[in-house]
Scaffold this motif. Structure first.
Motif: not given
Length: 583
Positions: A46-49, A240-244
């Motif tokens: 995702p590009p941004t929060l 970090n979201l993708m790493n999770a």
């Protein structure tokens, strides 16, 4: 690919990562220029929060946060955060890039404020809620925050400093009207928890964010000098979201199974939050990850293992963890046998070293659970390595291999690579590494050197499969008469004794040798062990010079900071009383 392969592992870590990040995969990688450094990134990050925030509304009336007897749905949370975002813009004049400080214990409003701030393109500055008034004043002032949001306790701490801070806005959450003073009541600005559904659902203005724009400032708890504000970008946290996501998928691959496709109709993951949201683990790896996946977050007012077991049973919690000491406390709780914990599917922890014996205990008391741990820092936006399921059982003393977008190397004092198996400092490069330290160019230049390498300060070794073994902080390593002693290996030996619940190894000054090994241990309730017995136990596992010369017993928990790390500076001071005896 074989389904339910009979031999584990079905493929190597390298093969699993290659499959998961191949072209066409949701976790596909591609090269990118990140702030002048070429590295690998996830193509579909995702590009941004703000993008994550807007997608979260799709979960509708699904429960998002449960706090004590309060329940908040995704829709109501979205409306509340949107309303507060408008307040920040219209009442306080907050613009893209402005800093907004958040100082609060784990209340539902913490999440609402966080998402409101990042959704309008401002930079959120979560400060340690247990900081003193002067410490909080420093963080607010150093970050240049124009608005501060606090709860009642924190309002009282910063009240004497308000004149010096000169804020544009001060908002207080869950604060009695007669205690507000100069603060605006959050509830008056937005609505009561029960009234969020009536708020306007109109989306917030588009802040026109770039993926490498600033998003967060998390202050590191340095042992000397003032804390440094680690400046995180939109890319850092979204990576970090993708790493999770990748960690769970890798478990299936190693088993020879295809990871299941995302299913919006699947039962929500229910996570018990046991760490502060004002640290990277709680914010990036728990709050953001749960929001993006439609999970339910169970918040405790204060950590207590018996209450945790009650909530696990009541809310049918599927995941819990925190730091290793919290897991130990649950396992050792006298209430464990009386509570239904059958809903638990995974137990994960990090933030502090864990004893290999913890994996064994988890598998004994939760036979169907996949345990996991990992390694990361504030400066790496949480996850850097992950050790999960069978990998963790096979190598319980490791923090796991690096996530695919991270490069790791282990170096000597001159910055030269050391061979696998040898000890050195861990350097990290990847799209999860922060820009640097806020307004501290010299500290940034020292920590992040040419090529984007972040110097972790952690002493590690790495095996031939790329699994990382954390041995110590470079500054915490003991040197006894020229011999390096890594605290973790001594702590692991102490943990291996059934009477030891928690342990910390610190130096005792010695006139001749420089330092000797000292230890402070917490004893399991109802068990006993003498100092000589414990020394003999360690002596069977380690060389004699690594055996503590003094072991101090405690029945209360060891002192920890809000992130769960043992406060060794406090223990070192306590153990100095043995200096003459050791000399």
């Amino acid at each position: 690919m074989a389904k339910n392969a009979t031999k584990w592992p079905a493929m190597s870590i390298e093969e699993a990562h290659a499959f998961l990040t191949a072209p066409g995969s949701p976790l596909e990688m591609e090269p990118a220029d990140v702030l002048g450094v070429k590295m690998r990134v996830y193509k579909n990050t995702p590009p941004t929060l703000r993008a994550i925030f807007d997608l979260g509304r799709d979960w509708g009336e699904r429960e998002f946060i449960v706090y004590e007897n309060e329940r908040l749905s995704y829709e109501d949370h979205y409306r509340a955060a949107s309303a507060f975002g408008r307040v920040l813009i219209e009442k306080y004049g907050v613009k893209k890039g402005d800093r907004v400080t958040l100082i609060m214990r784990n209340f539902p409003e913490w999440s609402i404020v966080f998402w409101a701030v990042v959704a309008i393109g401002a930079v959120i500055v979560p400060l340690n809620a247990w900081g003193t008034g002067p410490e909080l004043e420093y963080g607010i002032s150093d970050s240049g925050s124009k608005v501060v949001i606090v709860d009642h306790e924190r309002l009282e701490r910063i009240r004497p400093h308000l004149t010096a801070l000169g804020l544009d806005g001060l908002v207080a959450v869950r604060t009695p009207a007669d205690k507000l003073g100069a603060a605006d009541a959050f509830e008056d600005l937005v609505a009561s928890l029960d009234g969020y559904a009536t708020l306007s659902p109109d989306p917030l203005p588009d802040p026109d964010l770039d993926t490498d724009d600033d998003a967060t400032i998390f202050y590191t708890s340095g042992t000397t000098g003032k804390p440094k504000g680690a400046l995180g970008t939109q890319r850092n946290i979204c990576t970090n979201l993708m790493n999770a996501m990748l960690g769970g998928a890798r478990v299936f691959m190693r088993r020879g199974e295809i990871p299941p496709a995302p299913d919006a109709n699947a039962p929500a993951r229910v996570m018990l939050l046991s760490v502060p949201l004002f640290h990277a683990t709680g914010c990036h790896s728990i709050l953001v990850a749960n929001y993006a996946s439609g999970g339910k977050l169970i918040i405790m007012h204060k950590w207590n293992p018996e209450h945790a077991l009650e909530l696990i049973e009541r809310e049918r919690v599927t995941t819990f963890g925190g730091v290793p000491a919290m897991v130990w406390q649950v396992l050792e709780s006298p209430d464990f046998a009386t509570r239904d914990t059958s809903s638990v599917e995974s137990i994960g922890y990090g933030g502090a070293p864990s004893a290999p014996d913890l994996v064994t205990r988890i598998k004994q008391q939760f036979p169907k659970v996949d345990p996991s741990n990992g390694y990361g820092l504030t400066e790496t936006s949480s996850i850097t390595t992950q050790n999960l399921a069978e990998d963790y059982v096979a190598k319980p003393d490791s923090a796991g291999p690096a996530v695919p977008v991270c490069d790791l190397k282990v170096v000597d004092e001159k910055g030269s690579d050391v061979p696998n198996g040898e000890v050195g400092e861990l350097w990290i490069r990847g799209p999860n590494v922060v820009k640097g330290y806020w307004n501290k160019p010299e500290a940034t230049a020292a920590a992040i050197t040419e090529g984007g390498w972040f110097h972790s300060g952690d002493l590690v070794r790495m095996d031939d499969e790329g699994f990382v073994y954390i041995l110590d902080r470079a500054k915490d390593m003991l040197i006894r008469g020229g011999e390096n002693i890594y605290c973790v290996e001594v702590e692991d030996a102490l943990y291996a004794h059934p009477a030891v619940m928690d342990a910390a190894v610190v130096a005792i000054p010695h006139k001749v040798l420089g330092e000797e090994v000292g230890a402070v241990v917490q004893i399991v309730p109802g068990k006993e062990v003498s100092e000589e017995e414990l020394k003999a136990h360690v002596g069977k596992l380690l060389a004699s010079f690594k055996v503590p010369v003094k072991i101090e017993f405690r029945h209360e928990p060891l002192p920890r900071n809000p992130n769960g790390k043992i406060m060794k500076t406090v223990l070192r001071e306590d153990m100095k009383k043995y200096e003459t005896r050791a000399a």
